[in-house]
Motif scaffolding. Structure first.
Motif, PDB file in Angstrom:
ATOM      1  N   VAL A 154       0.843  -1.200   0.000  1.00 12.86           N
ATOM      2  CA  VAL A 154       0.000   0.000   0.000  1.00 12.86           C
ATOM      3  C   VAL A 154       0.878   1.249   0.000  1.00 12.86           C
ATOM      4  O   VAL A 154       0.624   2.201  -0.753  1.00 12.86           O
ATOM      5  CB  VAL A 154      -0.947  -0.010   1.221  1.00 12.86           C
ATOM      6  CG1 VAL A 154      -1.663   1.329   1.361  1.00 12.86           C
ATOM      7  CG2 VAL A 154      -1.959  -1.139   1.112  1.00 12.86           C
ATOM      8  N   LEU A 155       1.921   1.258   0.827  1.00 15.51           N
ATOM      9  CA  LEU A 155       2.828   2.407   0.866  1.00 15.51           C
ATOM     10  C   LEU A 155       3.589   2.559  -0.443  1.00 15.51           C
ATOM     11  O   LEU A 155       3.836   3.680  -0.903  1.00 15.51           O
ATOM     12  CB  LEU A 155       3.809   2.248   2.036  1.00 15.51           C
ATOM     13  CG  LEU A 155       3.196   2.281   3.437  1.00 15.51           C
ATOM     14  CD1 LEU A 155       4.267   2.036   4.490  1.00 15.51           C
ATOM     15  CD2 LEU A 155       2.501   3.611   3.699  1.00 15.51           C
ATOM     16  N   LEU A 156       3.954   1.443  -1.051  1.00 19.69           N
ATOM     17  CA  LEU A 156       4.632   1.487  -2.345  1.00 19.69           C
ATOM     18  C   LEU A 156       3.727   2.097  -3.411  1.00 19.69           C
ATOM     19  O   LEU A 156       4.155   2.974  -4.185  1.00 19.69           O
ATOM     20  CB  LEU A 156       5.059   0.082  -2.764  1.00 19.69           C
ATOM     21  CG  LEU A 156       5.693  -0.056  -4.157  1.00 19.69           C
ATOM     22  CD1 LEU A 156       7.001   0.719  -4.230  1.00 19.69           C
ATOM     23  CD2 LEU A 156       5.929  -1.529  -4.481  1.00 19.69           C
ATOM     24  N   ALA A 157       2.470   1.673  -3.441  1.00 16.11           N
ATOM     25  CA  ALA A 157       1.517   2.219  -4.409  1.00 16.11           C
ATOM     26  C   ALA A 157       1.294   3.708  -4.161  1.00 16.11           C
ATOM     27  O   ALA A 157       1.184   4.504  -5.109  1.00 16.11           O
ATOM     28  CB  ALA A 157       0.189   1.458  -4.319  1.00 16.11           C
ATOM     29  N   PHE A 158       1.244   4.098  -2.887  1.00 14.62           N
ATOM     30  CA  PHE A 158       1.055   5.512  -2.551  1.00 14.62           C
ATOM     31  C   PHE A 158       2.232   6.342  -3.050  1.00 14.62           C
ATOM     32  O   PHE A 158       2.056   7.462  -3.540  1.00 14.62           O
ATOM     33  CB  PHE A 158       0.893   5.652  -1.036  1.00 14.62           C
ATOM     34  CG  PHE A 158       0.517   7.034  -0.589  1.00 14.62           C
ATOM     35  CD1 PHE A 158      -0.672   7.608  -0.997  1.00 14.62           C
ATOM     36  CD2 PHE A 158       1.342   7.752   0.255  1.00 14.62           C
ATOM     37  CE1 PHE A 158      -1.036   8.888  -0.586  1.00 14.62           C
ATOM     38  CE2 PHE A 158       0.999   9.021   0.679  1.00 14.62           C
ATOM     39  CZ  PHE A 158      -0.187   9.588   0.249  1.00 14.62           C
ATOM     40  N   SER A 159       3.452   5.801  -2.928  1.00  7.56           N
ATOM     41  CA  SER A 159       4.633   6.507  -3.422  1.00  7.56           C
ATOM     42  C   SER A 159       4.570   6.701  -4.931  1.00  7.56           C
ATOM     43  O   SER A 159       4.919   7.767  -5.455  1.00  7.56           O
ATOM     44  CB  SER A 159       5.907   5.730  -3.053  1.00  7.56           C
ATOM     45  OG  SER A 159       6.082   5.673  -1.656  1.00  7.56           O
ATOM     46  N   VAL A 160       4.111   5.665  -5.621  1.00  4.43           N
ATOM     47  CA  VAL A 160       3.995   5.754  -7.076  1.00  4.43           C
ATOM     48  C   VAL A 160       2.970   6.815  -7.462  1.00  4.43           C
ATOM     49  O   VAL A 160       3.180   7.603  -8.394  1.00  4.43           O
ATOM     50  CB  VAL A 160       3.629   4.387  -7.678  1.00  4.43           C
ATOM     51  CG1 VAL A 160       3.342   4.516  -9.169  1.00  4.43           C
ATOM     52  CG2 VAL A 160       4.752   3.385  -7.438  1.00  4.43           C
ATOM     53  N   SER A 164       6.825   9.444  -6.710  1.00  4.14           N
ATOM     54  CA  SER A 164       8.117   9.190  -6.086  1.00  4.14           C
ATOM     55  C   SER A 164       8.709   7.911  -6.666  1.00  4.14           C
ATOM     56  O   SER A 164       7.981   7.023  -7.111  1.00  4.14           O
ATOM     57  CB  SER A 164       7.962   9.052  -4.563  1.00  4.14           C
ATOM     58  OG  SER A 164       7.445  10.237  -3.998  1.00  4.14           O
ATOM     59  N   SER A 165      10.020   7.826  -6.653  1.00  2.00           N
ATOM     60  CA  SER A 165      10.675   6.626  -7.171  1.00  2.00           C
ATOM     61  C   SER A 165      10.368   5.433  -6.272  1.00  2.00           C
ATOM     62  O   SER A 165      10.553   5.511  -5.043  1.00  2.00           O
ATOM     63  CB  SER A 165      12.187   6.833  -7.251  1.00  2.00           C
ATOM     64  OG  SER A 165      12.830   5.623  -7.603  1.00  2.00           O
ATOM     65  N   PRO A 166       9.923   4.321  -6.843  1.00  2.00           N
ATOM     66  CA  PRO A 166       9.626   3.136  -6.027  1.00  2.00           C
ATOM     67  C   PRO A 166      10.871   2.347  -5.650  1.00  2.00           C
ATOM     68  O   PRO A 166      10.787   1.411  -4.859  1.00  2.00           O
ATOM     69  CB  PRO A 166       8.717   2.311  -6.958  1.00  2.00           C
ATOM     70  CG  PRO A 166       9.188   2.656  -8.333  1.00  2.00           C
ATOM     71  CD  PRO A 166       9.592   4.112  -8.271  1.00  2.00           C
ATOM     72  N   VAL A 167      12.028   2.720  -6.182  1.00  2.00           N
ATOM     73  CA  VAL A 167      13.242   1.932  -5.967  1.00  2.00           C
ATOM     74  C   VAL A 167      13.621   1.884  -4.489  1.00  2.00           C
ATOM     75  O   VAL A 167      14.011   0.832  -3.970  1.00  2.00           O
ATOM     76  CB  VAL A 167      14.407   2.507  -6.805  1.00  2.00           C
ATOM     77  CG1 VAL A 167      15.698   1.753  -6.505  1.00  2.00           C
ATOM     78  CG2 VAL A 167      14.082   2.435  -8.281  1.00  2.00           C
ATOM     79  N   VAL A 168      13.499   3.026  -3.807  1.00  2.25           N
ATOM     80  CA  VAL A 168      13.848   3.077  -2.384  1.00  2.25           C
ATOM     81  C   VAL A 168      13.002   2.097  -1.593  1.00  2.25           C
ATOM     82  O   VAL A 168      13.517   1.326  -0.767  1.00  2.25           O
ATOM     83  CB  VAL A 168      13.678   4.507  -1.840  1.00  2.25           C
ATOM     84  CG1 VAL A 168      13.831   4.523  -0.320  1.00  2.25           C
ATOM     85  CG2 VAL A 168      14.692   5.445  -2.473  1.00  2.25           C
ATOM     86  N   ASP A 169      11.685   2.098  -1.832  1.00  2.00           N
ATOM     87  CA  ASP A 169      10.787   1.194  -1.122  1.00  2.00           C
ATOM     88  C   ASP A 169      11.048  -0.260  -1.510  1.00  2.00           C
ATOM     89  O   ASP A 169      11.036  -1.152  -0.647  1.00  2.00           O
ATOM     90  CB  ASP A 169       9.332   1.554  -1.424  1.00  2.00           C
ATOM     91  CG  ASP A 169       8.943   2.926  -0.900  1.00  2.00           C
ATOM     92  OD1 ASP A 169       9.754   3.514  -0.152  1.00  2.00           O
ATOM     93  OD2 ASP A 169       7.858   3.412  -1.238  1.00  2.00           O
ATOM     94  N   LEU A 170      11.290  -0.513  -2.777  1.00  3.26           N
ATOM     95  CA  LEU A 170      11.529  -1.880  -3.240  1.00  3.26           C
ATOM     96  C   LEU A 170      12.815  -2.447  -2.632  1.00  3.26           C
ATOM     97  O   LEU A 170      12.868  -3.641  -2.286  1.00  3.26           O
ATOM     98  CB  LEU A 170      11.608  -1.919  -4.767  1.00  3.26           C
ATOM     99  CG  LEU A 170      10.281  -1.734  -5.504  1.00  3.26           C
ATOM    100  CD1 LEU A 170      10.522  -1.579  -7.001  1.00  3.26           C
ATOM    101  CD2 LEU A 170       9.342  -2.917  -5.237  1.00  3.26           C
ATOM    102  N   MET A 171      13.828  -1.623  -2.481  1.00  2.69           N
ATOM    103  CA  MET A 171      15.059  -2.092  -1.835  1.00  2.69           C
ATOM    104  C   MET A 171      14.797  -2.466  -0.382  1.00  2.69           C
ATOM    105  O   MET A 171      15.302  -3.489   0.115  1.00  2.69           O
ATOM    106  CB  MET A 171      16.137  -1.014  -1.916  1.00  2.69           C
ATOM    107  CG  MET A 171      16.742  -0.844  -3.295  1.00  2.69           C
ATOM    108  SD  MET A 171      17.968   0.490  -3.328  1.00  2.69           S
ATOM    109  CE  MET A 171      19.123  -0.040  -2.068  1.00  2.69           C
ATOM    110  N   GLY A 172      14.003  -1.654   0.311  1.00  3.51           N
ATOM    111  CA  GLY A 172      13.660  -1.977   1.690  1.00  3.51           C
ATOM    112  C   GLY A 172      12.872  -3.267   1.789  1.00  3.51           C
ATOM    113  O   GLY A 172      13.088  -4.078   2.699  1.00  3.51           O
TER     114      GLY A 172
END
Length: 242
Positions: A154-160, A164-172
């Motif tokens: 949900v937070l990843l989708a909100f960033s998109v 915002s770049s999803p790379v930071v969230d995806l790395m986490g």
């Protein structure tokens, strides 16, 4: 509650990390520290010997503004929740989790051109918390509800949505899933072997952990405890859903 009392009640690893992050970010905002001296740069680390960058890359969260407040909120909330929850009495294990996650992120950073990894480490904590609280129900802005394991997505989708770049969230998420699998899943299918067992030199930093561990189940009671809690720190389902 006074801020001083609240600060003193934070668990040790969370308190140290919050303090270092605030001081580093504030130091950069006041031009006491230059971000160019603390960002992650593999060449400067391994060729020039600027090894402090391996730590300082996790301590800078941008300019002092709403974005910084947002990141501090998530960092305090989930770091504190993990250290007081599934890592209660095991601050050494919690620090080891951060070190393992940080190592994963550092290995990924050169390939994605990210200089500061604090946000990814925070997202790793969110991921681990979510996987260990799979029966907790959450609400997103009062619009819809979902169970905790969906929180990172949900937070990843909100960033998109916010561009915002999803790379930071995806790395986490990658670091969090690596830790979750090796610590919570793999030991259950490998007869108890734990590849991420906390080393002794980390446990030596937290003598209070050994005192609190004296009240844990004995070896004879371990099978029953394992049946009730199938993975370290996982919150069991509510009564009636087991």
């Amino acid at each position: 509650m006074a801020i001083e009392d609240w600060y003193k009640q934070l668990p040790p690893v969370t308190r140290v990390y919050i303090t270092l992050s605030f001081l580093t970010t504030a130091g950069c905002a006041l031009d006491v520290i230059s971000p160019f001296n603390i960002y992650f740069n593999a060449r400067l680390i391994f060729q020039k010997g600027e090894v402090w960058r391996l730590l300082t890359t996790f301590m800078f969260f941008g300019s002092l503004g709403l974005d910084f407040v947002f990141h501090m909120f998530f960092l305090i909330k989930y770091s504190k929740s993990l250290e007081e929850g599934s890592f209660r009495g095991r601050s050494a294990d919690f620090l080891w989790m951060l070190l393992v996650g940080g190592a994963v992120l550092i290995c990924c950073a050169p390939f994605v051109n990210i200089q500061f990894l604090g946000s990814s480490l925070t997202f790793m904590m969110v991921y681990v918390w979510a996987r260990r609280h799979q029966y907790v129900t959450l609400s997103f802005l009062g619009i819809f509800t979902f169970t905790a394991p969906y929180l990172p997505w949900v937070l990843l989708a909100f960033s998109v949505v916010l561009h915002s770049s999803p790379v930071v969230d995806l790395m986490g998420m990658l670091a969090g899933h690596a830790y979750y699998f090796l610590e919570d899943v793999y030991p259950r299918i490998a007869r108890g072997r734990r590849p991420l067992k906390t080393p002794g030199f980390v446990k030596a930093l937290f003598p209070a952990d050994r005192i609190q561990s004296s009240g844990r189940p004995t070896a004879a009671a371990a099978p029953a405890a394992a049946a009730q809690f199938p993975a370290p720190g996982v919150v069991p389902p509510p009564v009636g859903q087991q």
